[in-house]
Design a protein around this motif. Sequence first.
Motif, short mmCIF file in Angstrom:
data_model
loop_
_atom_site.label_atom_id
_atom_site.label_comp_id
_atom_site.label_asym_id
_atom_site.label_seq_id
_atom_site.Cartn_x
_atom_site.Cartn_y
_atom_site.Cartn_z
N SER A 117 0.84 -1.20 0.00
CA SER A 117 0.00 0.00 0.00
C SER A 117 0.88 1.25 0.00
O SER A 117 0.39 2.35 -0.27
N GLY A 118 2.17 1.09 0.30
CA GLY A 118 3.12 2.21 0.29
C GLY A 118 3.24 2.86 -1.09
O GLY A 118 3.75 3.99 -1.20
N VAL A 119 2.77 2.21 -2.15
CA VAL A 119 2.86 2.82 -3.49
C VAL A 119 1.94 4.04 -3.61
O VAL A 119 2.16 4.89 -4.46
N TYR A 120 0.94 4.15 -2.74
CA TYR A 120 -0.02 5.25 -2.87
C TYR A 120 0.44 6.53 -2.18
O TYR A 120 -0.08 7.60 -2.47
N GLY A 121 1.37 6.39 -1.24
CA GLY A 121 1.79 7.57 -0.48
C GLY A 121 0.66 8.06 0.41
O GLY A 121 -0.13 7.26 0.91
N ASN A 122 0.57 9.38 0.56
CA ASN A 122 -0.41 9.94 1.49
C ASN A 122 -1.70 10.35 0.79
O ASN A 122 -2.12 11.50 0.88
N LEU A 133 -4.41 7.06 -7.78
CA LEU A 133 -3.11 7.61 -8.10
C LEU A 133 -2.02 7.03 -7.19
O LEU A 133 -2.24 6.91 -5.98
N THR A 134 -0.88 6.68 -7.78
CA THR A 134 0.24 6.20 -6.96
C THR A 134 1.25 7.33 -6.83
O THR A 134 1.78 7.83 -7.83
N MET A 135 1.49 7.75 -5.59
CA MET A 135 2.44 8.85 -5.34
C MET A 135 3.24 8.54 -4.08
O MET A 135 3.00 9.11 -3.02
N PRO A 136 4.18 7.59 -4.19
CA PRO A 136 4.91 7.16 -2.99
C PRO A 136 5.62 8.32 -2.29
O PRO A 136 6.06 9.26 -2.95
N ILE A 137 5.70 8.22 -0.96
CA ILE A 137 6.44 9.25 -0.22
C ILE A 137 7.66 8.64 0.48
O ILE A 137 8.27 9.25 1.33
N SER A 138 7.99 7.40 0.13
CA SER A 138 9.25 6.81 0.61
C SER A 138 9.91 6.11 -0.57
O SER A 138 9.24 5.74 -1.54
N TYR A 139 11.23 5.93 -0.48
CA TYR A 139 11.92 5.22 -1.58
C TYR A 139 11.47 3.77 -1.65
O TYR A 139 11.47 3.17 -2.71
N LEU A 142 8.44 3.77 -3.72
CA LEU A 142 8.86 4.04 -5.10
C LEU A 142 9.51 2.81 -5.74
O LEU A 142 9.25 2.48 -6.90
N SER A 143 10.36 2.13 -4.97
CA SER A 143 11.06 0.97 -5.57
C SER A 143 10.07 -0.17 -5.83
O SER A 143 10.18 -0.87 -6.84
N LYS A 144 9.08 -0.32 -4.96
CA LYS A 144 8.07 -1.37 -5.19
C LYS A 144 7.22 -1.03 -6.42
O LYS A 144 6.89 -1.90 -7.23
N LEU A 145 6.87 0.26 -6.53
CA LEU A 145 6.07 0.70 -7.68
C LEU A 145 6.84 0.50 -8.99
O LEU A 145 6.28 0.06 -10.00
N THR A 146 8.13 0.80 -8.94
CA THR A 146 8.97 0.62 -10.13
C THR A 146 9.07 -0.86 -10.49
O THR A 146 8.97 -1.23 -11.67
N ALA A 147 9.24 -1.69 -9.47
CA ALA A 147 9.31 -3.15 -9.72
C ALA A 147 8.00 -3.61 -10.38
O ALA A 147 8.03 -4.42 -11.32
N GLU A 148 6.88 -3.09 -9.92
CA GLU A 148 5.59 -3.45 -10.54
C GLU A 148 5.62 -3.14 -12.04
O GLU A 148 5.16 -3.94 -12.86
N SER A 149 6.15 -1.96 -12.39
CA SER A 149 6.17 -1.56 -13.82
C SER A 149 7.05 -2.51 -14.64
O SER A 149 6.71 -2.85 -15.78
N TYR A 150 8.17 -2.93 -14.07
CA TYR A 150 9.02 -3.91 -14.78
C TYR A 150 8.27 -5.22 -15.00
O TYR A 150 8.37 -5.83 -16.06
N ILE A 151 7.51 -5.62 -13.99
CA ILE A 151 6.78 -6.89 -14.10
C ILE A 151 5.75 -6.80 -15.25
O ILE A 151 5.64 -7.71 -16.08
N ARG A 152 5.04 -5.66 -15.31
CA ARG A 152 4.05 -5.50 -16.38
C ARG A 152 4.72 -5.49 -17.76
O ARG A 152 4.21 -6.08 -18.71
N LEU A 153 5.88 -4.84 -17.84
CA LEU A 153 6.58 -4.77 -19.12
C LEU A 153 7.16 -6.14 -19.52
O LEU A 153 7.18 -6.47 -20.71
N PHE A 154 7.61 -6.91 -18.56
CA PHE A 154 8.09 -8.26 -18.87
C PHE A 154 6.93 -9.09 -19.44
O PHE A 154 7.14 -9.93 -20.31
#
Length: 307
Positions: A117-122, A133-139, A142-154
């Motif tokens: 749930s950290g991908v949503y931020g506040n 909307l996903t707006m992380p407020i911690s790295y 952000l890193s989990k959200l980025t990993a999600e995008s890689y998974i979708r692209l794979f």
Amino acid sequence: MKAVVTGGAGFIGSHLVEELILQGAKVHVLDNLVSGQLKNVHPLAVIHTNDICSQEAKQIILREKPDVVFHLAAQADVGRSIREPGYDADVNINGTINILEACRDASVKKMIFASTSGVYGNLQKDLISEEDLTMPISYYGLSKLTAESYIRLFHQLYGLSYTILRYGNVYGPRQSAKGEGGVIAIFLDRIKKRMPFTIYGDGEQTRDFIFVKDVVRANIAAVEKGNQKTIQVSTARSTSVNQLVNMLTQISGFPIKAVYTHERPGDIKHSCLDNTKARQLLQWNPKIPIFNGLTETYAFSNMKDVR
Ligand code: NAD
């Protein structure tokens, strides 16, 4: 079924391994034990103490050719992600890419990913849905959200099937006091030591606390269902830290003193996740009410004392 569980020596991963073995699966665990422990791993699982970023990790997946990879290994500490964003990205982004490449090359049928749930931020919303909307407020977020995008692209580029599960705050036996959502583990540790609780902010911050065995059932449901979906695994109920203190006081029978201090950077104020999609797509629903889950977790933490 043959499965690889990355992070299988950790809190959630070890419960997943246990259930998979109970259901007759052959299980390989990939875990460098940075926060996990060998004693958490079921004796029938094969353990490989390798880093998910390593060539060895890739080779293990290539050699074992599992049907499913449950990817739970992560740098899961929000505070550490703020202090060491590079390390957080190495494990959560590059580590995930390494595992994805191995899954692609080994023709793994499906990868099931532990997101947050950290991908949503506040987000100032009472109930968050997967489309928000996903707006992380911690790295970490952000890193989990980025990993999600890689998974979708794979999936788009190579057809690798996946389900992304975004967990609420998971709690239960074996949780360490360190990782994300560790507040319950920290409080139980304090009860044992008869020490006061430290509460960051006014204690009215809320979380969607979900029991670990419910999360395990969602992972197993995702083996057959929820292909190419991003799904929240949650109770859709908010519990404030102050309510948590009250319940733990009741369960433990100890009067608990709470010390209130300043909020921490990267902390989210409210987080409650809709679970309609999980109910529909995974035919899953959370079964353990928080009071029962806390009681089981408290009993486990006391048992640990006796041993
Ligand atoms: P955990 O720290 O207990 O488990 C993570 C495991 O990954 C540990 O066993 C650790 O040794 C292993 N690990 C870490 N870095 C590694 C690396 N580079 N190579 C190999 N193994 C490595 O945490 P957890 O609470 O069980 O979390 C499991 C997953 O669920 C994580 O991906 C986390 O982000 C996610 N998640 C957890 C929660 C929660 O409330 N606990 C909430 C949302 C998402």
